[in-house]
Design an enzyme around this catalytic site. Sequence first.
Site, PDB file in Angstrom:
ATOM      1  N   ASP A 196       4.249  -0.245  -7.452  1.00 56.11           N
ATOM      2  CA  ASP A 196       2.508  -0.287  -8.123  1.00 56.11           C
ATOM      3  C   ASP A 196       1.666   0.115  -7.196  1.00 56.11           C
ATOM      4  OD1 ASP A 196       0.379  -2.012 -10.176  1.00 56.11           O
ATOM      5  OD2 ASP A 196       0.228  -3.301  -8.101  1.00 56.11           O
ATOM      6  N   GLU A 233      -3.308   7.896  -4.731  1.00 57.28           N
ATOM      7  CA  GLU A 233      -3.160   6.819  -6.176  1.00 57.28           C
ATOM      8  C   GLU A 233      -4.716   7.167  -6.669  1.00 57.28           C
ATOM      9  OE1 GLU A 233      -3.576   2.442  -4.740  1.00 57.28           O
ATOM     10  OE2 GLU A 233      -1.740   3.236  -4.482  1.00 57.28           O
ATOM     11  N   HIS A 284      -1.328   0.180 -10.118  1.00 53.64           N
ATOM     12  CA  HIS A 284      -1.788  -0.819  -8.683  1.00 53.64           C
ATOM     13  C   HIS A 284      -2.737  -2.026  -9.354  1.00 53.64           C
ATOM     14  CE1 HIS A 284      -3.530  -1.173  -4.130  1.00 53.64           C
ATOM     15  NE2 HIS A 284      -3.436  -2.184  -4.389  1.00 53.64           N
ATOM     16  N   ARG A 294       0.875  -1.273  -0.007  1.00 50.14           N
ATOM     17  CA  ARG A 294      -0.232   0.094   0.169  1.00 50.14           C
ATOM     18  C   ARG A 294       1.016   1.095  -0.076  1.00 50.14           C
ATOM     19  NH1 ARG A 294      -5.567  -0.798   0.894  1.00 50.14           N
ATOM     20  NH2 ARG A 294      -5.146   0.863   0.162  1.00 50.14           N
TER      21      ARG A 294
END
Length: 330
Positions: free
Chosen positions: A260, A265, A297, A236
């Site tokens: 990622d 985000e 993500h 995260r």
Amino acid sequence: MTKILMTSVRDDEQSAIDDFAKAHHIDIMVTTKECHPGTLPDLTDIDGLVIQQTSKIGGDVAFYHQLKDAGLKQIATRTAGYDMIEVDLAKKAGLAVTNVPAYSPRSVAEMALMQIFRLLRQTLAFDQRIANQDFRWAGLQSKEIHSVTVGIIGAGRIGGTLAKLLHALGAKVLAHDVQQREDLQGIVTYVSKAQLLRESDVISLHVDLNPTSVGLLTAKDFAQMKPESYLVNASRGPVINTDDLIVALENGPIAAVALDTVEGESAVFNHNLSTTGIPDSRIAKLLAMPNVLITPHVAFFTNIAVKNMVDIALQDTLTILTNQTSEHEI
């Protein structure tokens, strides 16, 4: 007939949703909107609620009581993380909350492994050179994976799966976790966080998001890392202090990073911003840096994981609607 509302539904989930509805003889209503006060449709005929999002619901006590008064018994998120739900408020209103803690550990572990290979084999730098028709390879010598030490922070389902893959490839694997797993004995060496930072050529993060993991890596931690080390984050965004990361990428010791997930985000990932630009200045700066690899993500985004996320969340919903207890209740 039981009727369940699913929010933030993507096209790729529809097949699994249709199959589940047919197999269990239920009606599933879908919307592409997220779950927030004011965005939900009329809940009069809705028995269950399944969500998926990274932004907080943003509900107060009255909102969760409104869901309860509408006849709901639960909220299921078809993700491992559940910080988008005000869990305390939901439970005070009498709503059960469930997540999907293990939809496919392999999906995220494989993504992290791919990023580790990309960093070790300098493919990010090669891609940038080739895009400019520069085919030289001087200064971009790679490292073979069996010659490096990889440190995994968070050796749970996903981190443990990655550890097994790395071990099979001959890498030395260090791990830091509050709980040590018997099945990883002989595969990882458990060490302190400080030792892992000092000795790892690559560090991969696989922790969940909670008050103790926010800001897990800051300038103080980056200063302890080996010169020219690499960092992968497939957990995260808030576990890394982004401002401190940018400084560490500009001045060392971090040579390159594969992200990622990143702070802020939700305003960027899964949106087409080709005509509007990036609204988050930190993400915009990271994207402009030559030693940063960003994916939106998507480590979870595989055929197996998507089906499992849908199936498990819906099955938990049916379990609670029939007054049983789900093993995934938070």
